[in-house]
Motif scaffolding. Structure first.
Motif, PDB file in Angstrom:
ATOM      1  N   ILE A   1       4.139   2.062  -6.476  1.00  0.00           N
ATOM      2  CA  ILE A   1       4.824   1.438  -5.367  1.00  0.00           C
ATOM      3  C   ILE A   1       3.414   1.168  -4.366  1.00  0.00           C
ATOM      4  N   ASN A   2       3.469  -0.153  -3.921  1.00  0.00           N
ATOM      5  CA  ASN A   2       2.401  -0.499  -2.889  1.00  0.00           C
ATOM      6  C   ASN A   2       0.889   0.278  -3.356  1.00  0.00           C
ATOM      7  N   GLN A   3       0.528   0.002  -4.549  1.00  0.00           N
ATOM      8  CA  GLN A   3      -0.661   0.660  -5.210  1.00  0.00           C
ATOM      9  C   GLN A   3      -0.859   1.925  -5.206  1.00  0.00           C
TER      10      GLN A   3
ATOM     11  N   ILE B   1      10.176  -3.930   1.343  1.00  0.00           N
ATOM     12  CA  ILE B   1      10.134  -2.803   1.450  1.00  0.00           C
ATOM     13  C   ILE B   1      10.999  -2.341   0.045  1.00  0.00           C
ATOM     14  N   TRP B   2      10.768  -0.806  -0.363  1.00  0.00           N
ATOM     15  CA  TRP B   2      11.531  -0.257  -1.302  1.00  0.00           C
ATOM     16  C   TRP B   2      12.323   0.920  -0.629  1.00  0.00           C
ATOM     17  N   ALA B   3      13.455   1.267  -1.325  1.00  0.00           N
ATOM     18  CA  ALA B   3      14.694   2.216  -0.694  1.00  0.00           C
ATOM     19  C   ALA B   3      14.762   3.102  -1.600  1.00  0.00           C
TER      20      ALA B   3
ATOM     21  N   TYR C   1      19.870  10.220   4.758  1.00  0.00           N
ATOM     22  CA  TYR C   1      18.894   9.374   5.074  1.00  0.00           C
ATOM     23  C   TYR C   1      18.373   8.547   3.900  1.00  0.00           C
ATOM     24  N   ILE C   2      18.175   7.199   4.267  1.00  0.00           N
ATOM     25  CA  ILE C   2      17.692   6.351   3.074  1.00  0.00           C
ATOM     26  C   ILE C   2      16.310   6.141   3.313  1.00  0.00           C
ATOM     27  N   TRP C   3      15.392   6.485   2.404  1.00  0.00           N
ATOM     28  CA  TRP C   3      14.097   6.592   2.907  1.00  0.00           C
ATOM     29  C   TRP C   3      13.367   5.152   2.664  1.00  0.00           C
ATOM     30  N   ILE C   4      12.687   4.597   3.446  1.00  0.00           N
ATOM     31  CA  ILE C   4      11.998   3.286   3.185  1.00  0.00           C
ATOM     32  C   ILE C   4      10.614   2.968   3.367  1.00  0.00           C
ATOM     33  N   THR C   5       9.884   2.437   2.506  1.00  0.00           N
ATOM     34  CA  THR C   5       8.244   2.320   2.795  1.00  0.00           C
ATOM     35  C   THR C   5       8.408   0.551   2.787  1.00  0.00           C
ATOM     36  N   GLU C   6       7.580   0.433   3.812  1.00  0.00           N
ATOM     37  CA  GLU C   6       7.227  -1.123   3.868  1.00  0.00           C
ATOM     38  C   GLU C   6       5.771  -1.589   3.480  1.00  0.00           C
ATOM     39  N   ASN C   7       5.767  -2.848   3.029  1.00  0.00           N
ATOM     40  CA  ASN C   7       4.574  -3.358   3.068  1.00  0.00           C
ATOM     41  C   ASN C   7       4.540  -4.617   3.866  1.00  0.00           C
ATOM     42  N   SER C   8       3.921  -4.575   5.042  1.00  0.00           N
ATOM     43  CA  SER C   8       4.124  -5.593   6.111  1.00  0.00           C
ATOM     44  C   SER C   8       3.527  -6.712   5.777  1.00  0.00           C
TER      45      SER C   8
END
Length: 259
Positions: free
Chosen positions: A97-99, A25-27, A13-20
């Motif tokens: 990341i994203n504050q 995104i960060w991977a 799994y490549i975990w992703i977090t997104e700032n819409s």
């Protein structure tokens, strides 16, 4: 802060977090660049940065192509600089990341350079990006480190808040639970966790993230000091149960390796 998985390779799994709002995104541990690039193209986002936990190819092979395509920073172990990592990270360093600040925790064992990343978002549950150190129901094989090092890592991680979401990077849960049940057969929490995981997989859903609280109840590598877990692991190896924690942990790991 929410992470979601992009399935990659065989069981990664490549975990992703997104700032819409920023469409970025960060991977985490992108072993396959195409998976991340396809997501970016299909969702109209760009890659803002990469976080690496350790040097194994299935966690890092996508980095050169992604760096070339997005010119983004790559945070990770010093061992990967400057070839893959542009910002070396050490024990206690933080990444924002994203504050949200993520603190690096050195967890040698699976590899000597392994890092986990722990964060406590203001309005959300804590998170742990743990690579191949901790899985749901298991831990990584000791390819480079010692049982004592991995025991130290497990001890450190099981002290994190119980509601911490645990983002391991492989879908190993059902296999891990088969072993866990063999050495912890009367654990009702483990039996329920196994049933829940089987239902998820039958529905083709991901069994992650876990939580630290669930791992404390069910993961034999967090239960290295429970006498009957030690006894059953020793029985699988036809050995006398260990009398100290490092040796007990080593027995549990060797029993899993041969299971």
């Amino acid at each position: 802060m929410t992470f979601f998985p992009l399935p990659a390779l065989n069981d990664n799994y490549i975990w992703i977090t997104e700032n819409s709002e920023q469409k970025k995104i960060w991977a985490v541990d992108p072993g396959d660049a195409s998976v991340v690039k396809d997501y970016c193209q299909n969702h109209g986002v760009t890659l803002a940065g990469i976080i690496l936990t350790h040097h194994h190819w299935d966690h890092t092979d996508g980095v050169p192509e992604l760096r070339n395509s997005y010119d983004c920073p790559v945070y990770g172990p010093e061992s990967l600089a400057p070839d893959k990592v542009t910002v070396p990270v050490r024990q206690g360093d933080t990444i924002t990341i994203n504050q949200v600040e993520l603190m690096a925790i050195a967890t040698p064992g699976h590899t000597l350079d392994h890092l986990c990343y722990f964060g406590e978002p203001e309005h959300d549950a804590p998170i742990l990006l743990c690579g191949d150190t901790l899985f749901r129901g298991g831990c990584g094989r000791l390819f480079e480190g010692s049982p004592a090092q991995m025991l130290n890592a497990m001890t450190r991680l099981r002290e994190l808040p119980g509601d911490t979401r645990v983002y391991g990077t492989h879908e190993y849960t059902l296999a891990n639970y088969r072993f866990a049940k063999a050495i912890d057969p009367d654990n009702q929490a483990l039996e329920k966790a196994d049933q829940d995981a089987q239902a998820l997989r039958q529905d083709q859903q991901v069994t992650l993230p876990s939580t630290i609280a669930l791992e404390v109840q069910t993961n034999p590598f967090f239960r290295f000091d429970v006498p009957h877990v030690i006894d059953h692991a020793a029985q699988l190896l036809n050995e006398t149960p260990a009398s100290d924690l490092v040796s007990a942990f080593a027995q549990i790991r060797r029993a899993k390796d041969g299971f």
